[in-house]
Structures are given as structure tokens and as C-alpha cells.
Scaffold this motif. Structure first.
Motif, PDB file in Angstrom:
ATOM      1  N   ILE A   1       0.868  -1.177   0.000  1.00 10.13           N
ATOM      2  CA  ILE A   1       0.000   0.000   0.000  1.00 10.13           C
ATOM      3  C   ILE A   1       0.905   1.226   0.000  1.00 10.13           C
ATOM      4  O   ILE A   1       1.663   1.437   0.950  1.00 10.13           O
ATOM      5  N   CYS A   2       0.845   2.023  -1.050  1.00  5.18           N
ATOM      6  CA  CYS A   2       1.726   3.184  -1.196  1.00  5.18           C
ATOM      7  C   CYS A   2       0.883   4.444  -1.322  1.00  5.18           C
ATOM      8  O   CYS A   2       0.038   4.552  -2.216  1.00  5.18           O
ATOM      9  N   ASP A   3       1.116   5.388  -0.414  1.00  6.41           N
ATOM     10  CA  ASP A   3       0.351   6.632  -0.434  1.00  6.41           C
ATOM     11  C   ASP A   3       1.043   7.616   0.509  1.00  6.41           C
ATOM     12  O   ASP A   3       1.799   7.211   1.401  1.00  6.41           O
ATOM     13  N   GLU A   4       0.767   8.888   0.349  1.00  8.22           N
ATOM     14  CA  GLU A   4       1.366   9.889   1.229  1.00  8.22           C
ATOM     15  C   GLU A   4       1.010   9.628   2.688  1.00  8.22           C
ATOM     16  O   GLU A   4       1.810   9.859   3.589  1.00  8.22           O
ATOM     17  N   THR A   5      -0.206   9.126   2.945  1.00  2.00           N
ATOM     18  CA  THR A   5      -0.659   8.844   4.319  1.00  2.00           C
ATOM     19  C   THR A   5      -1.148   7.399   4.422  1.00  2.00           C
ATOM     20  O   THR A   5      -2.221   7.126   4.949  1.00  2.00           O
ATOM     21  N   ALA A   6      -0.356   6.456   3.940  1.00  2.45           N
ATOM     22  CA  ALA A   6      -0.773   5.056   3.884  1.00  2.45           C
ATOM     23  C   ALA A   6      -0.997   4.443   5.259  1.00  2.45           C
ATOM     24  O   ALA A   6      -1.714   3.443   5.387  1.00  2.45           O
ATOM     25  N   ILE A   7      -0.415   5.028   6.310  1.00  2.00           N
ATOM     26  CA  ILE A   7      -0.628   4.516   7.667  1.00  2.00           C
ATOM     27  C   ILE A   7      -2.115   4.477   8.019  1.00  2.00           C
ATOM     28  O   ILE A   7      -2.553   3.636   8.811  1.00  2.00           O
TER      29      ILE A   7
END
Length: 394
Positions: free
Chosen positions: A18-24
């Protein structure tokens, strides 16, 4: 005589990325999808104190959060694995969340192995006998699932092995068998990457460049691995010089290239990987910096056995000119790697990172136990070639 038809095996990982600026933010759904309720975070003390990443993970987990083991240390000493297992036995988690860099991810895998299998971590060391005999102890017991939030460009979270654990008494790293410890989900969070100092980001990315390069010329290379590894090399040469700007998209592109290198690497690695394990384990040199120092030298050492493969690397970098021999193209590739590491401000010699000259023999002796030698393009059966490279890099 007819040429032999193409033949290879390729075993990709079974995991989500899962890759995203706010993936957490995806952690709650990820934990719930596994049917888990008690998440134990593993991390080192620096990331816990110096950034907001662990608090972000704790907040995202909410009622699923069971506790944090903050005792991870560089190069994953045996003692830290054992302490983490003791805490896990007290907290009784049903999932680990590994937050940090390679030492954290390797420590967590070793914890999962020891927690499930019992006994002593040394029982699960992979035994390598030069030039290519490998014995992998069975580790069949079901392991707790591991989720990871990487904060460096290193990609131990993508390795399906059990990781490297340092035994200071033996004077080397133990490479641990790891059936069932591949991280189930990797959460690539751009904001988390941005909290890491630039030197750590770029040096750990050079560690991944090393994986891509050795994948291309290892004896186990295959066409699928070639495709990912060569594209990873292109992306890293394009993105790494721009990481200093701190742009989140650049960081995510760089991390993606690093992940591709690891996903490409199932055909095997080589001398550089084997040696750097012990430069770091014995003398505390960050893994990425060890790779930055040694990679041009190991490329040159292996050139006469892998010139046509190293030409592919030169083509990916963009330095293979018309009329060049394969050997000249390979030398140009090594020079380009050297130049990139200098542009990034990374060390060039082992003496710069305080490796003593009388320590070279200890590194060489430890390297002979490392399974990564088994797929080096030039077979290595004694310490002589390793010492040749170490002296050149000193």
C-alpha cells in the motif's frame, strides 16, 4: 548444435503493498482483514523519540494497539531479538507491526521465528559451505503475521528470508531461515519516509541499487528479474539526486524503485551483499554506506565473468556508448555508481567509516559463511578474493 530453450523459475512474494502519502491510515482495515485484535509495534528508540511515525501508527491502530517493543538496535543483535520475544510472550499479540528500517524488520522476523519455533535463534541459521552448498533448517511452525511501515529506502520488509542477526561473540551475522515470516502488508507512507534524514534515505537506496545490480549478473538471473532490476536501476539514477528536495512524490518513486529491486532478486545476489553483511555486523557501519563503498569494487572484480550482463546495467544507467566493448561498458557502469555515491555525499573508503585495517581479515573470514556467495558470478572458495576487494576499498 541447437541452443537450449529458455528455462527458469520465479517465485514472487505473496504480500500486499500500500503506497500513499498517508498510507498509515490503512492500518485498521489491514489488521481487521487478518482477523487480528492485538498489534504489537516493534521499533528502535531513535524513531520512537525523534519522529511522529510511531505515534501515528499507535493512533491508527486505536483499540487494536497492545504495546511497543522499542529495543531494536542497528544490525539486529541476538540479545535484542531475545528481549523482544520475552516482551511478546508477556503481551500476547496476534500481529506485529514493524516500524523503521532494515534492522527493525529483520529483528521482527527473527522474533516471529523464535516465538513460534522456540529454542535458540542459532538453531535456525542457514549454513553455507563454499562455493555453493546451502543447508536451510526447517521452521514449519505457524508465525504471527507481520505488517511493516518502512521509514528508509532499504527493503528488508520484502525479503522472504528470516533476516540477518548479529552475533558479536561469533563475530559475524547469522542469516536466519524464515518460512512464514514474509511481511503480509507493506505500508509505504510518504510522510513517514520524509521524517528520515537524507543521508539515511540515500544510503539505504544505494543498498537497493546493489541488489538490482547483483540480481542482473548473479548466476541465478532470469528475464523477469532482469526487467524489474534494470528498471529499478533507471529509476534510482533518475530519482536519487532529487531526493534532497524532500518532495513526497520523489521519495515514493525512489522507494518504489527500491521495492522493485528486492522483488526482482529471487535468483540470488553475490559478493557485495555477502561482504557488507559483515562490514556492518562487525564494525557498526550502516548497511547502505558499506554498499556505497564496496559496490564499484565488486562490480569490477566480477567483470571478467559477467561483462555481457554488466553491459545491460550500463545501458540502464545510460553510459553504454556505441562501439564500447562489454568490458568497457561494465567499467563505465562501475564508474557511474561510484560517481552517484559521491554526488550523494556517501563515503568512498572503509577507513572513512572507521573499519580498521587489521579488521579486513575478520570480515573476509565471516563472509565465507554467507550464502550470498553461492550465486556470485565468480565462484569464491577462500578468503583471497574477498581480501582483494576489501584492500581495494580500504
Amino acid at each position: 548444435m541447437a541452443e537450449r530453450a529458455m528455462s527458469y523459475r520465479y517465485n514472487p512474494l505473496h504480500q500486499d503493498i500500500i503506497c500513499d502519502e498517508t498510507a498509515i491510515d490503512e492500518l485498521p482495515r489491514t489488521v481487521d482483514a487478518l482477523g487480528c485484535r492485538r498489534a504489537m509495534i516493534t521499533c528502535g528508540p531513535t524513531i520512537l523519540q525523534a519522529s511522529d511515525v510511531v505515534p501515528r501508527v499507535q493512533e491508527a491502530l486505536g483499540h487494536r494497539y497492545a504495546g511497543t517493543y522499542p529495543g531494536v538496535a542497528p544490525h539486529s543483535p541476538v540479545e535484542t531479538v531475545e528481549a523482544g520475544v520475552e516482551m511478546a510472550r508477556e503481551l500476547q499479540p496476534d500481529v506485529f507491526v514493524s516500524v523503521g528500517g532494515g534492522s527493525t524488520h529483520d529483528t521482527t522476523k527473527a522474533m516471529a521465528t523464535l516465538l513460534a519455533e522456540g529454542g535458540d535463534i542459532h538453531n535456525y541459521e542457514i549454513i553455507f559451505e563454499p562455493p555453493d552448498r546451502i543447508t536451510v533448517p526447517p521452521t514449519p511452525s505457524p508465525k504471527l503475521p507481520i505488517l511493516s511501515v518502512p521509514t528508509t529506502m532499504g527493503c528488508a520488509e520484502f525479503s522472504r528470508g528470516g533476516g540477518g542477526i548479529t552475533d558479536h561473540q561469533l563475530g559475524r551475522k547469522l542469516i536466519i531461515a524464515g518460512e512464514g515470516v514474509t511481511h503480509r502488508t507493506v505500508i509505504i507512507d510518504g510522510q513517514a519516509l520524509a521524517t528520515t534524514p537524507l543521508r539515511i534515505l540515500v544510503s539505504t537506496a544505494i543498498g537497493q541499487l546493489r541488489i538490482a545490480i547483483e540480481t542482473v549478473y548473479s548466476t541465478g538471473h532470469n528475464p523477469i528479474g532482469d526487467g524489474m532490476a534494470l528498471h529499478a536501476i533507471r529509476l534510482l539514477f533518475d530519482n536519487l539526486p532529487r531526493c534532497k528536495d524532500g518532495n513526497i512524490d520523489t521519495l515514493l518513486n525512489t522507494k518504489t524503485a527500491c521495492a522493485m529491486a528486492s522483488l526482482a532478486s529471487f535468483g540470488g545476489l553475490g559478493l557485495n551483499t555477502a561482504t557488507c553483511h559483515h562490514v556492518g555486523g562487525l564494525y557498526g557501519v550502516p548497511h547502505g554506506e558499506a554498499n556505497a563503498i564496496l559496490l564499484p569494487h565488486t562490480m569490477r572484480y566480477n567483470l571478467d565473468a559477467s561483462a555481457s550482463r554488466q553491459r545491460l546495467i550500463a545501458e540502464a544507467i545510460g553510459v553504454a556508448e556505441n562501439g564500447m566493448t562489454d568490458e568497457d561498458a561494465g567499467l563505465a557502469a562501475a564508474e557511474s555508481v561510484d560517481a552517484l555515491c559521491r554526488e550523494l555525499g556517501l563515503p568512498r573508503t572503509l577507513r572513512e567509516v572507521d573499519v580498521p585495517e587489521d579488521g579486513l581479515e575478520f570480515i573476509a573470514a565471516a563472509t565465507l559463511h554467507d550464502r550470498s556467495l553461492s550465486t556470485n558470478p565468480k565462484p569464491i572458495t577462500d578468503a583471497g578474493p574477498i581480501m582483494e576487494v576489501l584492500r581495494a576499498a580500504f
